[in-house]
Structures are given as C-alpha cells and as structure tokens.
Enzyme design. Sequence first.
Site, mmCIF file in Angstrom:
data_model
loop_
_atom_site.group_PDB
_atom_site.id
_atom_site.type_symbol
_atom_site.label_atom_id
_atom_site.label_comp_id
_atom_site.label_asym_id
_atom_site.label_seq_id
_atom_site.Cartn_x
_atom_site.Cartn_y
_atom_site.Cartn_z
ATOM 1 N N ASP A 65 0.963 -1.349 0.012
ATOM 2 C CA ASP A 65 -0.171 0.000 -0.115
ATOM 3 C C ASP A 65 0.952 1.194 0.107
ATOM 4 O O ASP A 65 2.062 1.089 0.241
ATOM 5 C CB ASP A 65 -1.145 -0.028 1.202
ATOM 6 C CG ASP A 65 -0.363 -0.139 2.596
ATOM 7 O OD1 ASP A 65 0.778 -0.062 2.670
ATOM 8 O OD2 ASP A 65 -1.250 0.348 3.447
ATOM 9 N N PRO A 66 0.231 2.273 -0.363
ATOM 10 C CA PRO A 66 1.186 3.385 -0.313
ATOM 11 C C PRO A 66 1.836 3.993 0.951
ATOM 12 O O PRO A 66 1.531 3.608 2.080
ATOM 13 C CB PRO A 66 0.115 4.601 -0.862
ATOM 14 C CG PRO A 66 -1.089 3.995 -1.169
ATOM 15 C CD PRO A 66 -1.051 2.687 -0.401
#
Length: 225
Positions: A65-66
């Site tokens: 995920d970011p």
Amino acid sequence: MAAEFNNDWDDLLKDEFEKEYYLNLRKFLIDEYKTQKIHPSMYDIFNALKFTPYKDVKVVILGQDPYHGPNQAHGFSFSVKPGVQTPPSLRNMFKELNSDLGCYIPNNGFLESWAKQGILLLNTVLTVREGQANSHKGKGWEIFTDRVIELLNKREEPIVFILWGRNAISKETLITNPIHKIIKSVHPSPLSATRGFFGSKPFSKTNDFLVSINKEPIDWQIPNI
C-alpha cells in the site's frame, strides 16, 4: 463514475467502476477523504495506470500500500515525490541497482522516469490513512488491482513481473500465462533485504529478458534532481 486514464486502460477497466465492490469502495473513500488525512492525493490515486498504458507495459513492480507519511505517496509503488527523503526500502533498491548495474545512487526517490519507460509501479492497495499502514486493506482495492494483473496476464506480449515479499508473491497465482517472466525474492525492506534481496540482480535479469525478446532494455538510472 469511472476514473479517466486517457489511455487504453479506460476501455479495459470501465466495467470495474460499475461493480458493487467498487461502488462501495468509492463511498468509503469519499468519506475517508472528507474526514481523515489520506494518501496519496485523490488526484494521484491512479497515476501508475495514467502514466503507463496497457500496451506499453514491459515490467510490473508490485508494491503493497502507499507510503503513509506526509507528502511521500504520489500513486506509484516505491516512488516518492521530489524533495522527500528516500525511504529505506527504496534506498535498498538503489543499493542493489548500484551493485547489479553500476547505477549511481540518486539524491531522490522520484521514479516517474521508470513509469514513462513502461514500468507499471502498481500497489495492490491504492490508498492509506496517514500514519496507519494497511488501513485501507480489504476495502476493495485488491479486487481492482487483481483485475489489472489478470488483464496484464492475458496480454500476448511478454511482461516481466517483479514480486518482492510475501504480499506480492501471493499474486503469482494470477500470472498463469507462460510467456511472462516472474522475478521474485524477499522484500527490499531493511527487515528482509539481507535474506535474499541483495545480490538477487532483478534489474539486470529484467533487462536480459527484455533484450531476449527484442525489446529495448530499461534505463534504470534515476537522475539526480
């Protein structure tokens, strides 16, 4: 309402935006962006798909995920905006690039030049709350990004899939077309890099494969800013 990529992903993914899981995800995100600090900016969520059209994909580097710190994430796996300190996993990628291909270690972690050469820098989850890793896990993004991988798997031109760490390697089951090349190892994170990432030479292996199918190799050097 569909996102617009302004390339061939528009047609390929248009049906996803009508599906119940995506409509639920969209409702969730509207509320999250109103009430929480979310990364990346809503205008950057789909940058990987906007910058790298389906027909141009040569390589996929799958992230999780970011980044969840301020001003880091901008819609590409592993990349950070200019002027932001290079995160530890990306520092280790640059160290491996240096030993593998002799690339100098740049003063930034801005990977847009990779995206423009056909490297799809795709996270499996495309948004996150600030300071809360995996906070948008299980909300629907995985269904969407699995669809992206399935579409790439169907492509008749070979692609190199680079899978680092358990989360990325779990997506190997979606890559069933034997024309594609899979390169996998432990994650470049400081927690695991010494257990098989360093010395794995993913960058030269990618270029060797691209040359073997008469494709232009990647210029992996990220320039100083």
